[in-house]
Scaffold this motif. Structure first.
Motif, PDB file in Angstrom:
ATOM      1  N   ALA A 353      46.807  40.552  55.492  1.00 18.92           N
ATOM      2  CA  ALA A 353      45.718  40.046  55.680  1.00 18.92           C
ATOM      3  C   ALA A 353      45.569  38.823  54.786  1.00 18.92           C
ATOM      4  N   SER A 354      44.718  38.236  55.042  1.00 16.39           N
ATOM      5  CA  SER A 354      43.998  37.088  54.239  1.00 16.39           C
ATOM      6  C   SER A 354      42.756  36.778  53.361  1.00 16.39           C
ATOM      7  N   THR A 355      42.588  36.503  53.137  1.00 18.28           N
ATOM      8  CA  THR A 355      40.668  36.638  51.778  1.00 18.28           C
ATOM      9  C   THR A 355      40.953  34.715  51.927  1.00 18.28           C
ATOM     10  N   ARG A 356      39.601  34.359  51.187  1.00 16.36           N
ATOM     11  CA  ARG A 356      39.164  33.318  50.923  1.00 16.36           C
ATOM     12  C   ARG A 356      37.960  33.741  50.238  1.00 16.36           C
ATOM     13  N   LEU A 357      39.121  34.268  48.629  1.00 17.84           N
ATOM     14  CA  LEU A 357      37.758  35.403  47.970  1.00 17.84           C
ATOM     15  C   LEU A 357      37.567  33.786  47.359  1.00 17.84           C
ATOM     16  N   LEU A 358      36.399  33.950  47.051  1.00 11.67           N
ATOM     17  CA  LEU A 358      35.562  32.692  45.506  1.00 11.67           C
ATOM     18  C   LEU A 358      34.770  33.829  44.776  1.00 11.67           C
ATOM     19  N   ILE A 359      36.078  33.724  43.466  1.00 12.46           N
ATOM     20  CA  ILE A 359      35.225  34.669  42.530  1.00 12.46           C
ATOM     21  C   ILE A 359      34.777  33.944  41.400  1.00 12.46           C
ATOM     22  N   ALA A 360      33.533  34.036  40.914  1.00 12.41           N
ATOM     23  CA  ALA A 360      32.403  33.494  40.071  1.00 12.41           C
ATOM     24  C   ALA A 360      31.510  34.456  39.457  1.00 12.41           C
ATOM     25  N   PRO A 361      30.855  33.149  38.923  1.00 12.32           N
ATOM     26  CA  PRO A 361      29.774  34.141  37.653  1.00 12.32           C
ATOM     27  C   PRO A 361      28.721  34.883  38.855  1.00 12.32           C
ATOM     28  N   GLY A 362      28.740  35.674  38.472  1.00 10.63           N
ATOM     29  CA  GLY A 362      28.031  36.668  39.685  1.00 10.63           C
ATOM     30  C   GLY A 362      28.431  38.071  40.476  1.00 10.63           C
ATOM     31  N   TYR A 363      30.237  37.672  40.636  1.00 12.26           N
ATOM     32  CA  TYR A 363      30.914  38.475  40.690  1.00 12.26           C
ATOM     33  C   TYR A 363      30.865  40.197  39.977  1.00 12.26           C
ATOM     34  N   GLN A 364      30.795  40.989  40.947  1.00 13.77           N
ATOM     35  CA  GLN A 364      31.756  41.962  40.150  1.00 13.77           C
ATOM     36  C   GLN A 364      32.475  42.565  40.537  1.00 13.77           C
ATOM     37  N   PHE A 365      33.360  43.058  39.153  1.00 13.07           N
ATOM     38  CA  PHE A 365      35.077  42.956  39.695  1.00 13.07           C
ATOM     39  C   PHE A 365      34.840  44.871  39.702  1.00 13.07           C
ATOM     40  N   ARG A 366      35.807  45.152  41.090  1.00 13.77           N
ATOM     41  CA  ARG A 366      35.517  46.396  41.141  1.00 13.77           C
ATOM     42  C   ARG A 366      37.436  47.304  41.192  1.00 13.77           C
ATOM     43  N   LEU A 367      38.478  46.458  40.986  1.00  8.42           N
ATOM     44  CA  LEU A 367      39.858  47.264  40.871  1.00  8.42           C
ATOM     45  C   LEU A 367      40.537  46.653  38.995  1.00  8.42           C
ATOM     46  N   VAL A 368      40.021  44.872  38.929  1.00  7.05           N
ATOM     47  CA  VAL A 368      40.924  44.611  38.233  1.00  7.05           C
ATOM     48  C   VAL A 368      39.537  45.466  36.502  1.00  7.05           C
ATOM     49  N   ASP A 369      40.629  44.791  35.105  1.00  6.33           N
ATOM     50  CA  ASP A 369      39.794  45.182  33.930  1.00  6.33           C
ATOM     51  C   ASP A 369      40.196  44.051  32.882  1.00  6.33           C
ATOM     52  N   GLY A 370      41.170  43.168  33.601  1.00  5.69           N
ATOM     53  CA  GLY A 370      41.926  42.123  32.723  1.00  5.69           C
ATOM     54  C   GLY A 370      42.780  41.399  33.425  1.00  5.69           C
ATOM     55  N   LEU A 371      42.825  39.917  32.606  1.00  7.32           N
ATOM     56  CA  LEU A 371      43.753  39.034  32.910  1.00  7.32           C
ATOM     57  C   LEU A 371      44.851  38.477  32.123  1.00  7.32           C
ATOM     58  N   ILE A 372      46.143  38.041  32.574  1.00  5.59           N
ATOM     59  CA  ILE A 372      46.711  37.374  31.885  1.00  5.59           C
ATOM     60  C   ILE A 372      46.671  36.177  33.339  1.00  5.59           C
ATOM     61  N   THR A 373      46.556  35.055  32.113  1.00  3.21           N
ATOM     62  CA  THR A 373      46.352  33.638  32.726  1.00  3.21           C
ATOM     63  C   THR A 373      46.940  32.414  32.010  1.00  3.21           C
ATOM     64  N   ASN A 374      46.178  31.049  32.074  1.00  6.63           N
ATOM     65  CA  ASN A 374      47.024  30.288  32.319  1.00  6.63           C
ATOM     66  C   ASN A 374      45.790  29.157  31.703  1.00  6.63           C
ATOM     67  N   PHE A 375      45.422  28.352  30.512  1.00  7.70           N
ATOM     68  CA  PHE A 375      44.386  27.349  30.858  1.00  7.70           C
ATOM     69  C   PHE A 375      44.104  26.876  31.887  1.00  7.70           C
ATOM     70  N   HIS A 376      43.209  26.585  32.914  1.00 11.04           N
ATOM     71  CA  HIS A 376      42.789  26.234  34.356  1.00 11.04           C
ATOM     72  C   HIS A 376      42.057  24.484  34.352  1.00 11.04           C
ATOM     73  N   GLN A 377      41.991  24.102  34.578  1.00 11.64           N
ATOM     74  CA  GLN A 377      41.452  22.629  34.759  1.00 11.64           C
ATOM     75  C   GLN A 377      40.061  22.816  35.127  1.00 11.64           C
ATOM     76  N   PRO A 378      39.391  21.747  34.278  1.00 15.94           N
ATOM     77  CA  PRO A 378      37.981  21.530  34.303  1.00 15.94           C
ATOM     78  C   PRO A 378      37.634  21.301  36.047  1.00 15.94           C
ATOM     79  N   GLU A 379      36.287  22.079  36.174  1.00 16.49           N
ATOM     80  CA  GLU A 379      35.131  21.909  37.041  1.00 16.49           C
ATOM     81  C   GLU A 379      36.326  22.692  38.809  1.00 16.49           C
ATOM     82  N   SER A 380      36.646  23.505  38.399  1.00 17.62           N
ATOM     83  CA  SER A 380      37.954  24.151  38.747  1.00 17.62           C
ATOM     84  C   SER A 380      37.282  25.749  39.459  1.00 17.62           C
ATOM     85  N   THR A 381      37.885  26.147  41.259  1.00 18.18           N
ATOM     86  CA  THR A 381      37.631  27.605  41.429  1.00 18.18           C
ATOM     87  C   THR A 381      38.609  28.352  40.239  1.00 18.18           C
ATOM     88  N   LEU A 382      39.445  28.491  39.411  1.00 22.39           N
ATOM     89  CA  LEU A 382      40.025  28.844  39.132  1.00 22.39           C
ATOM     90  C   LEU A 382      39.552  29.137  37.423  1.00 22.39           C
TER      91      LEU A 382
END
Length: 419
Positions: A353-382
């Motif tokens: 499949a393919s995705t263009r999903l943008l996750i931003a404040p207002g999104y309700q998470f369905r499958l994920v309960d936590g995240l391991i991640t680095n520290f991201h750029q200011p003003e980025s979609t991440l």
């Protein structure tokens, strides 16, 4: 009421990031990075080796097993000047990444072109040595210009080489634009995860860069389940948000592959916690829910003549926000089951499949309960994704990281975010 993410201003998601806080090189030891643990808003400074002791009991960790391809090609014009070609996505004769990398003799890709103003016409060339030691030559010719990119026709000799081998032998790793140096032999190892398997990304899923075989073995010994998805990270992951409001920012399309085994694993694991290793794994997992919703919606729509099994499997940028009311009646279990039934009906065991999903404040998470991640750029979609997971508390986490010596971005330190 949740905010409409289309109305969000990216300027509300910024912070001061001094250049000296951006990690230009990987640490000598993958697991030596710092780990900032945010558990229900409480912050703890740890080392990445402490991760197995910080995870929720019974968690399933989902990794992105994509492998970065050497997508930067440094060719020369007949007059001797250099032209950089950054391969973004295949166009012909195959749009499928897997098939395009196996293509022999010739192919066309959409590319970014560096130093291209002096490349007026005709081919540019690149001599290289194939894996078996024989000399080889790549020719590249610009066919068309499209919205900041170019369609580049590639031809090479020996023609029997697959394009994947051409990139491996002739290309360079596409380090992020904020790492302003040539790639090295160290990057060839360290800008890949130790579990990388499926070639196709042009940027690393950097949260996974901290894992070592020893940490993976410890996770298994402690009884944590692990699973893998594939999202081939595109160059759009570095695309800055230039629009004033998110409604005017187009998300890039990225291909995903998920096995039926992983879908069954997710179903069997519920309702125990699922931790995504990286934003790409998180977007893939949340995309699965919306793909299932799409199949169920198509099957229930009597006005839609297209059978559910023929529905194009993609998730558009704003789909979750537009379908929130309809999706409220569809559980994650129902969505995952619909995907498994789709695979059975189509006689395959891998969901493509393919995705263009943008996750931003207002999104309700369905499958994920936590995240391991680095520290991201200011003003980025991440950073928007992190803010969606944590709420306004994301600022506290980033302020803590800045004041406690954490290294930022791709080669930087890590965090475990448990909202």
């Amino acid at each position: 009421m949740n905010p409409d993410p289309r109305l969000l201003s990216i300027q509300d998601f910024t912070y001061p990031l001094p250049a000296e806080r951006i990690a230009p090189e990987p640490l000598p030891d993958r697991a030596a990075s710092k780990l900032l643990v945010s558990r229900h808003g409480q912050l703890t400074d740890k080392n990445f080796r402490d991760l197995p002791g910080e995870l929720p009991a019974g968690a399933l960790l989902v990794f992105n097993d994509t492998r970065v391809v050497r997508a930067r090609l440094l060719a020369r014009r007949p007059t001797g000047g250099q032209v950089e070609l950054f391969c973004l996505e295949p166009v012909a004769p195959h749009r499928s990444l897997e098939l395009a990398l196996q293509q022999t003799g010739h192919c066309t890709w959409r590319c970014l072109v560096g130093n291209g103003r002096r490349w007026k016409e005709g081919p540019v060339m690149l001599d290289f040595t194939a894996a078996d030691g024989q000399p080889a030559t790549l020719h590249a010719e610009r066919q068309a210009q499209e919205a900041g990119t170019a369609l580049i026709d590639f031809r090479w000799e020996p023609a029997e080489l697959p394009f994947a081998e051409v990139l491996r032998a002739a290309g360079h790793l596409p380090l992020p634009p904020y790492i302003d140096r040539p790639d090295t032999a160290t990057d060839a190892v360290r800008y890949q995860t130790v579990y990388a398997a499926a070639e196709g990304a042009v940027a690393a899923p950097t949260a996974g860069l901290h894992f070592t075989p020893e940490i993976l073995a410890e996770l298994q010994e402690k009884g944590f389940a692990t699973g893998h998805v594939t999202l081939h990270v595109g160059a759009g992951t570095f695309q800055p948000v230039k629009a004033d409001h998110m409604a005017d920012h187009p998300m890039h399309t990225e291909p995903i592959l998920v096995t039926a085994g992983l879908l069954r694993q997710l179903l069997a694991h519920r309702p125990r916690p699922v931790i995504a290793v990286g934003t790409t794994s998180l977007r893939t997992l949340e995309t699965l829910y919306w793909l299932g919703v799409g199949l169920l919606h198509a099957a229930a729509d009597a006005t839609d003549p297209t059978p559910a099994t023929a529905t194009e499997l993609q998730v558009a940028q704003w789909r979750p926000y537009e379908m929130a009311d309809a999706a409220a009646r569809i559980s994650p279990e129902m969505a995952l089951t619909a995907l498994l039934q789709h695979l059975e009906a189509t006689g395959t065991d891998t969901l493509q499949a393919s995705t263009r999903l943008l996750i931003a404040p207002g999104y309700q998470f369905r499958l994920v309960d936590g995240l391991i991640t680095n520290f991201h750029q200011p003003e980025s979609t991440l950073l928007l994704l992190v803010a969606a997971l944590l709420g306004p508390g994301w600022r506290t986490i980033y302020e803590h990281a800045l004041s406690h010596g954490y290294r930022f971005l791709s080669y930087g330190d890590s965090s475990l975010l448990l909202p």
